[in-house]
Scaffold this active site. Sequence first.
Site, mmCIF file in Angstrom:
data_model
loop_
_atom_site.group_PDB
_atom_site.id
_atom_site.type_symbol
_atom_site.label_atom_id
_atom_site.label_comp_id
_atom_site.label_asym_id
_atom_site.label_seq_id
_atom_site.Cartn_x
_atom_site.Cartn_y
_atom_site.Cartn_z
ATOM 1 N N LYS A 141 -9.749 7.818 2.669
ATOM 2 C CA LYS A 141 -10.218 6.430 2.491
ATOM 3 C C LYS A 141 -11.626 6.254 3.039
ATOM 4 O O LYS A 141 -12.304 5.289 2.700
ATOM 5 C CB LYS A 141 -9.260 5.450 3.184
ATOM 6 C CG LYS A 141 -7.897 5.309 2.508
ATOM 7 C CD LYS A 141 -7.047 4.237 3.181
ATOM 8 C CE LYS A 141 -5.695 4.068 2.507
ATOM 9 N NZ LYS A 141 -4.753 5.149 2.808
ATOM 10 N N CYS A 148 0.807 -1.220 0.000
ATOM 11 C CA CYS A 148 0.000 0.000 0.000
ATOM 12 C C CYS A 148 0.841 1.272 0.000
ATOM 13 O O CYS A 148 0.296 2.377 0.009
ATOM 14 C CB CYS A 148 -0.948 -0.015 1.191
ATOM 15 S SG CYS A 148 -1.930 -1.529 1.221
ATOM 16 N N HIS A 198 -9.828 1.867 0.220
ATOM 17 C CA HIS A 198 -8.374 1.729 0.226
ATOM 18 C C HIS A 198 -7.918 1.210 -1.150
ATOM 19 O O HIS A 198 -8.171 0.064 -1.501
ATOM 20 C CB HIS A 198 -7.964 0.759 1.337
ATOM 21 C CG HIS A 198 -6.485 0.697 1.567
ATOM 22 N ND1 HIS A 198 -5.553 1.274 0.745
ATOM 23 C CD2 HIS A 198 -5.783 0.099 2.570
ATOM 24 C CE1 HIS A 198 -4.348 1.041 1.210
ATOM 25 N NE2 HIS A 198 -4.457 0.334 2.317
ATOM 26 N N GLU A 233 -0.980 4.819 13.906
ATOM 27 C CA GLU A 233 -0.614 6.007 13.130
ATOM 28 C C GLU A 233 -0.879 7.273 13.948
ATOM 29 O O GLU A 233 -0.088 8.225 13.916
ATOM 30 C CB GLU A 233 -1.377 6.050 11.806
ATOM 31 C CG GLU A 233 -0.889 7.176 10.896
ATOM 32 C CD GLU A 233 -1.559 7.195 9.532
ATOM 33 O OE1 GLU A 233 -2.551 6.475 9.335
ATOM 34 O OE2 GLU A 233 -1.072 7.944 8.660
ATOM 35 N N HIS A 240 -2.630 7.643 6.420
ATOM 36 C CA HIS A 240 -2.904 6.359 5.772
ATOM 37 C C HIS A 240 -4.309 5.909 6.170
ATOM 38 O O HIS A 240 -5.057 5.439 5.335
ATOM 39 C CB HIS A 240 -1.842 5.340 6.180
ATOM 40 C CG HIS A 240 -1.887 4.078 5.391
ATOM 41 N ND1 HIS A 240 -1.787 4.064 4.010
ATOM 42 C CD2 HIS A 240 -2.051 2.782 5.760
ATOM 43 C CE1 HIS A 240 -1.883 2.815 3.578
ATOM 44 N NE2 HIS A 240 -2.045 2.022 4.611
ATOM 45 N N PHE A 260 1.865 -3.323 4.030
ATOM 46 C CA PHE A 260 2.203 -4.653 4.558
ATOM 47 C C PHE A 260 3.684 -4.927 4.267
ATOM 48 O O PHE A 260 4.186 -4.628 3.174
ATOM 49 C CB PHE A 260 1.369 -5.732 3.876
ATOM 50 C CG PHE A 260 -0.049 -5.838 4.382
ATOM 51 C CD1 PHE A 260 -0.484 -5.163 5.508
ATOM 52 C CD2 PHE A 260 -0.972 -6.642 3.707
ATOM 53 C CE1 PHE A 260 -1.794 -5.273 5.957
ATOM 54 C CE2 PHE A 260 -2.281 -6.762 4.156
ATOM 55 C CZ PHE A 260 -2.686 -6.070 5.274
#
Length: 415
Positions: free
Chosen positions: A337, A165, A342, A316, A305, A401
Site C-alpha cells: 500500500k 477492506c 489502499h 498489526e 494490511h 472496518f
Amino acid sequence: MNNEARVVVTGLGAVSPVGNDATTMWEALVAGKNGVGPITRFDASGFDVRFAAEVKDFDGTKYVPPKELRRMDRYTQFAIAAADQAVQDAGIDTARVDGDRFGVLIGSGIGGMETFEAQHRLLIEKGPGRISPFFIPMMIANMASGMVSIRAGARGPNFSPVSACSSGAHAIGEGFRLIHAGHADLILCGGAEASITMMSIGGFSSMKALSTRNDAPAHASRPFDRERDGFVIGEGAGVVLLESLEHAKKRGARIRAEIAGYGSTGDAFHITAPTPEGEGAARAMMLAVREGALPLDAIGHVNAHGTSTPLNDKIESHAIRSVFGAHADRILVNSIKSMTGHLLGAAGGIEFVATVLAVENGVIPPTINYEHPDPECDLDYVPNKAREVRIRAALSNSLGFGGHNVSLLVKRFES
C-alpha cells in the site's frame, strides 16, 4: 466429491495504480514505483484531501465493446479485465471446462459508488424520470461476480463477499474453501473497487482516516513509519484462478503456488478500530498457519494490511509478534500500500497476487517511504528496497472496518 483437495494458483490478473496487468504491477512493486498523485477523476479543489492512487491509462474496450462498457460501473470493468487476464495467464479455455464446477467470487467493499453518485445527481437535477434503467445492475456490489461468470460460462458457486477492506481476501479464502471441500474444480476469485469519488473522499476524510499530505502526495502512504498520518485511497482489481491440484495437473497447467490455509475471524469490538492487542488478526494468522500444517518458522514473509494509519500498523505489528514470538524478527513484513494506496475491497486481491509472486520469484517488494522507525512498530518492514530471499511460505493479511480479519497462507508448490 473430491474431499480435502489441494488448491493451487494457476492464473493471476491485476489492474492497479502501478500497472494494469500482474506482470507490470509486479515489476513496479519490486522497483518501488509510487502510484499516488493528484486526483483527476473529479475536481477535488474544495476537499481536504486532493490526492489518491488512481488507475492510469485503463482502456476497458480491450476487454468489453464500448456499448456494453457504458452499462458497467468502473469497478466491474476492472474486475472483468483482471479476470480475463487470470484466465489468459492460466492458459485455460473456459469453454472446455465443466461450467457447473466453475465458480466466481469477486468481493467489493462498496460496489458502484461512481454510478450511485452520478444517478443521484440526475435525480436531484432532472427528476426521477431520468434515472437510468441500468442504475441498479451497475451499482450493486455483486455485479462483478455476475458479469465475470456470464463471460466465462461459470455456473458453479457465485457470490460476492462484502467485508469492507477484507472483501477480496474473503473471496479468495472462500474460493479456496469451496475447492478444498470438493464443491468446485476451479474458481475465479478476488476483489474489485473504484471508489475515488466525491462522496468516498469526503466520507473517509470526514472520519479522519486519510492522509492529508496534499503538499507531498508521493510521500503520503508510509506504512509503519513514525510520521504516518492516514491511508491513501486507491482503486483497481486483483483476481486469481484457483484450481484443485487434480484439475490443474490433468490439463497440464503451470502451477504458480499453493494456497494452503485460510483464517477468518471477527473482532466483535468496534465499528472501525481493531482490538487493542490485535487478538482477532492474530487468531486469523494462527488459523491459516495451522490449516496449512506448517511450523511457525516456515513463514518467511507477511504481506501486511499495513494501511499507514497510526492505529492499524501498530496493532498489526503487535499481532504478528504475538503469533510468531522471536521468529517475528526473521519475518520480512511489507506493505505494498506504500505504492498502490489502499484499494479497499480490492486490496486483498492485488496483495494476494503480490504474495504469490513473492513466493514464486523469491523477491519481497519494499515498503517505500519508510524513513522514521516507530518504536511501536518493531519488525523488519523491508524498507525502501526490494530484497531477494527464497521463502517457503507467506501470509497475506486483510483487516476490515467492522472487525473482519483474514489471513491467507501461500506456499511454494511442491508436488
